[in-house]
Design an enzyme around this catalytic site. Structure first.
Site, mmCIF file in Angstrom:
data_model
loop_
_atom_site.group_PDB
_atom_site.id
_atom_site.type_symbol
_atom_site.label_atom_id
_atom_site.label_comp_id
_atom_site.label_asym_id
_atom_site.label_seq_id
_atom_site.Cartn_x
_atom_site.Cartn_y
_atom_site.Cartn_z
ATOM 1 N N MET A 65 -2.396 8.409 12.365
ATOM 2 C CA MET A 65 -3.699 8.601 11.704
ATOM 3 C C MET A 65 -4.543 9.627 12.454
ATOM 4 O O MET A 65 -5.753 9.476 12.572
ATOM 5 C CB MET A 65 -4.465 7.256 11.646
ATOM 6 N N LYS A 117 -4.605 3.438 -0.754
ATOM 7 C CA LYS A 117 -4.219 4.832 -0.986
ATOM 8 C C LYS A 117 -4.188 5.519 0.371
ATOM 9 O O LYS A 117 -3.503 5.093 1.269
ATOM 10 C CB LYS A 117 -5.222 5.504 -1.931
ATOM 11 N N ASP A 155 0.834 -1.202 0.000
ATOM 12 C CA ASP A 155 0.000 0.000 0.000
ATOM 13 C C ASP A 155 0.866 1.248 0.000
ATOM 14 O O ASP A 155 2.079 1.169 -0.116
ATOM 15 C CB ASP A 155 -1.032 -0.011 1.129
HETATM 16 N N1 SAH Z 1 2.382 0.303 10.545
HETATM 17 C C1 SAH Z 1 2.681 1.688 10.400
HETATM 18 C C2 SAH Z 1 1.522 2.573 10.771
HETATM 19 C C3 SAH Z 1 0.290 2.364 9.930
HETATM 20 S S1 SAH Z 1 -1.004 3.436 10.358
HETATM 21 C C4 SAH Z 1 3.949 2.003 11.201
HETATM 22 O O1 SAH Z 1 4.404 1.195 11.988
HETATM 23 O O2 SAH Z 1 4.511 3.084 10.993
HETATM 24 C C5 SAH Z 1 -0.759 4.749 9.210
HETATM 25 C C6 SAH Z 1 -0.324 6.019 9.906
HETATM 26 O O3 SAH Z 1 1.037 5.905 10.302
HETATM 27 C C7 SAH Z 1 -0.376 7.263 9.061
HETATM 28 O O4 SAH Z 1 -1.672 7.830 9.023
HETATM 29 C C8 SAH Z 1 0.604 8.160 9.770
HETATM 30 O O5 SAH Z 1 0.037 8.736 10.918
HETATM 31 C C9 SAH Z 1 1.645 7.177 10.230
HETATM 32 N N2 SAH Z 1 2.776 7.068 9.309
HETATM 33 C C10 SAH Z 1 3.257 5.960 8.745
HETATM 34 N N3 SAH Z 1 4.353 6.234 7.999
HETATM 35 C C11 SAH Z 1 4.554 7.562 8.102
HETATM 36 C C12 SAH Z 1 5.513 8.466 7.589
HETATM 37 N N4 SAH Z 1 6.505 8.056 6.789
HETATM 38 N N5 SAH Z 1 5.408 9.773 7.913
HETATM 39 C C13 SAH Z 1 4.439 10.210 8.713
HETATM 40 N N6 SAH Z 1 3.498 9.414 9.229
HETATM 41 C C14 SAH Z 1 3.559 8.091 8.932
#
Ligand code: SAH
Length: 511
Positions: free
Chosen positions: A173, A57, A35
């Site tokens: 999120m 997305k 994704d």
């Molecule tokens: N599994 C992921 C999180 C998934 S939930 C992890 O461990 O990072 C998705 C949320 O993660 C996004 O809405 C945002 O808040 C955050 N997120 C993930 N990657 C990000 C990035 N590179 N920069 C900023 N926020 C990020």
């Protein structure tokens, strides 16, 4: 036959922040389901014919509902395929990885989980914010800011505890729900002056950080038009950013740079750009097309023992020759009567990889250099085989033919890589792309052909970097202005130009 599923954490975005194990899974998979938070550059590591399925997305706008994703992964594995489910960050941190794994277990499908660096920790790190610090926070709390449709999760969040715990709070999120988050924290007693950081696209070259306080966080986020994916950090560790911000200080941070060399040559330039914090966009303009069913090469290999010299002038020539040799069920021992010549260190390295040390590698990496080495040692009894590219320079064949028998066999051709046409057109229209680099006249010509005559003038909106005078002349012949030419004809010299160029202001905005 049941396949296997790897739930792989792709890390927060920086290409090198994935585990070795994760990369291994990508390389061996038949299907990759990914994704938008996973860096798509990893897909380049997949084997040929690997199937790519994009399932997501924005957080609220999935291409496929979660149930369908679960079904899809299970079905592919049931077909006997090796599937990598590539998820941003860590698969078990709000990635619904747990649910995906449960389904697999229920269906009796073999699976493994490969943890990743979660954005909740790694993302803060690249913004210069340590998630814990002895003087600031002795715990941290990673919270979802995205309530379930049934509102269950928000009720589960104990705002009173979060407001009083003193550790660093990280909301994922959370942007759509920001007002609710800050109001609840203040209501339950958190100091309204607590520093807040918004980190968008953390660890990527387009990382953007905006700081605020709990009180004005919502207002600032609206004013600055902050969009997901963004991490919201609440706590005094945010103040350390001023001191510890290393990533945004890298010389190429925030710079989008087009690399037009062919894929095998572009890696060095791309790698350096990446190391220096920039974002290389590879648009290879040339690809190698080998001569299929090459009967001529076959017949020369069948009488290879007649040849006293074999000359290779590129890695491609070496690889194609040895592939044919192996296809014909021969190995390197059939070359025992021939001295092997290599023009260029890369070519010599490619020969070594086949188990042969080249006998002659001229000091000057050009045809003239090899001629100098050979001219006094060859005579009319020698036979020289030169398997090489179509349209290569005549010099070597002509000069060596004056002294010995020379047989040139065309084994490949460099052709325009038309697959990249759409990407090239997209990039020249993209305002975020500032630089286009050209390292040879042929890449210039091919790039211009790729984008088409009518679009060439658009290049005048970009900063065009040329490796040297011959390349510059070709660019100018197309009516395109050069921004700068490298002092020395090297990749490093091209990079120097970009890193010394004025910095784009993408870094900090403090409100
Ligand atoms: N599994 C992921 C999180 C998934 S939930 C992890 O461990 O990072 C998705 C949320 O993660 C996004 O809405 C945002 O808040 C955050 N997120 C993930 N990657 C990000 C990035 N590179 N920069 C900023 N926020 C990020």
């Amino acid at each position: 036959m049941k396949g296997k599923v790897y739930l792989v954490g792709a890390g927060p975005g920086d290409y090198k922040l994935m585990t070795l194990k994760g990369l291994e899974c990508i390389r061996k998979s038949d299907v990759i389901v990914y994704d938008r938070l996973a860096n798509i550059d990893y897909l380049k590591e997949a084997k040929e014919n690997c199937e790519f399925i994009n399932v997501g997305k924005a957080s609220s706008n999935h291409l496929l509902p979660q149930d369908d994703i679960n079904r899809l992964i299970a079905d592919k594995a049931l077909e006997g395929k090796v599937v990598t489910r590539l998820k941003g960050g860590d698969p078990y941190v709000f990635g619904r990885g747990g649910e995906e794994a449960e389904i697999l277990r229920e269906e009796g499908i073999d699976f493994e989980v490969v943890p990743g660096i979660t954005s909740a920790i790694g993302g803060l790190c690249y913004a210069g914010i340590p998630i814990t610090h002895r003087d600031h926070a002795s715990s941290f709390h990673v919270v979802t800011g995205h309530p379930r449709n049934d509102g269950k999760e928000t009720k589960e969040i104990n705002w009173q505890a979060l407001a009083n715990v003193k550790g660093t709070l990280v909301f994922l999120m959370g942007i759509a729900n920001l007002q609710h988050i800050s109001e609840n924290l203040i209501k339950e007693g958190k100091d309204k002056n607590t520093p807040v950081a918004f980190i968008s696209w953390a660890t990527r070259s387009n990382q953007r950080v905006v700081t605020a306080t709990l009180e004005n966080a919502y207002e600032v986020a609206v004013k600055e038009n902050i969009k997901p994916p963004t991490l919201i950090v609440v706590g005094t560790v945010v103040n350390l950013r001023e001191k510890l911000n290393f990533f945004e200080e890298k010389p190429l941070f925030g710079k989008n740079i087009v690399v037009t060399r062919c894929r095998t040559q572009s890696s060095l330039l791309s790698e350096k750009i990446r190391d220096m914090g920039g974002n290389p966009i590879e648009i290879p303009t040339i690809k190698i097309q080998k001569v299929e069913d090459n009967c001529e090469l076959e017949s020369e290999i069948n009488r290879i023992k007649d040849y006293t010299y074999i000359v290779f002038s590129s890695k491609n020539a070496v690889d194609i020759f040895f592939d044919k040799l192996n296809d014909m069920n021969y190995d390197a021992r059939v070359l025992c009567n021939s001295k092997i010549c290599a023009v260029g260190s890369e070519t010599a390295k490619a020969i070594k990889a086949k188990g042969i040390i080249a006998d002659i590698v001229p000091k000057r990496y050009v045809a003239e250099g090899l001629y100098e080495e050979l001219k006094d040692i060859i005579n009319e009894n020698d036979k020289i085989l030169i398997p090489r590219a179509k349209n290569a320079r005549d010099f070597l064949v002509n000069k060596l033919s004056e002294k010995s028998y020379v047989k040139e066999v065309i084994t490949y051709e460099s052709v325009i890589d038309a697959d990249n046409k759409n990407l090239a057109l997209q990039v020249i229209d993209d305002e975020e792309v500032e630089y286009i680099t050209f390292a040879s006249s042929s890449t210039v010509k091919n790039f211009m052909t790729l984008i088409g005559e009518n679009n060439i003038k658009k290049l005048n909106d970009k900063k065009i970097i040329s490796i040297g005078p011959i390349t510059s002349k070709t660019i100018e012949d197309f009516g395109v202005e050069i921004y700068k030419e490298a002092d020395e004809a090297t990749i490093d010299s091209m990079i120097d130009i970009i890193s010394n160029d004025k910095k784009v202001l993408m870094g900090d905005i403090t409100c």
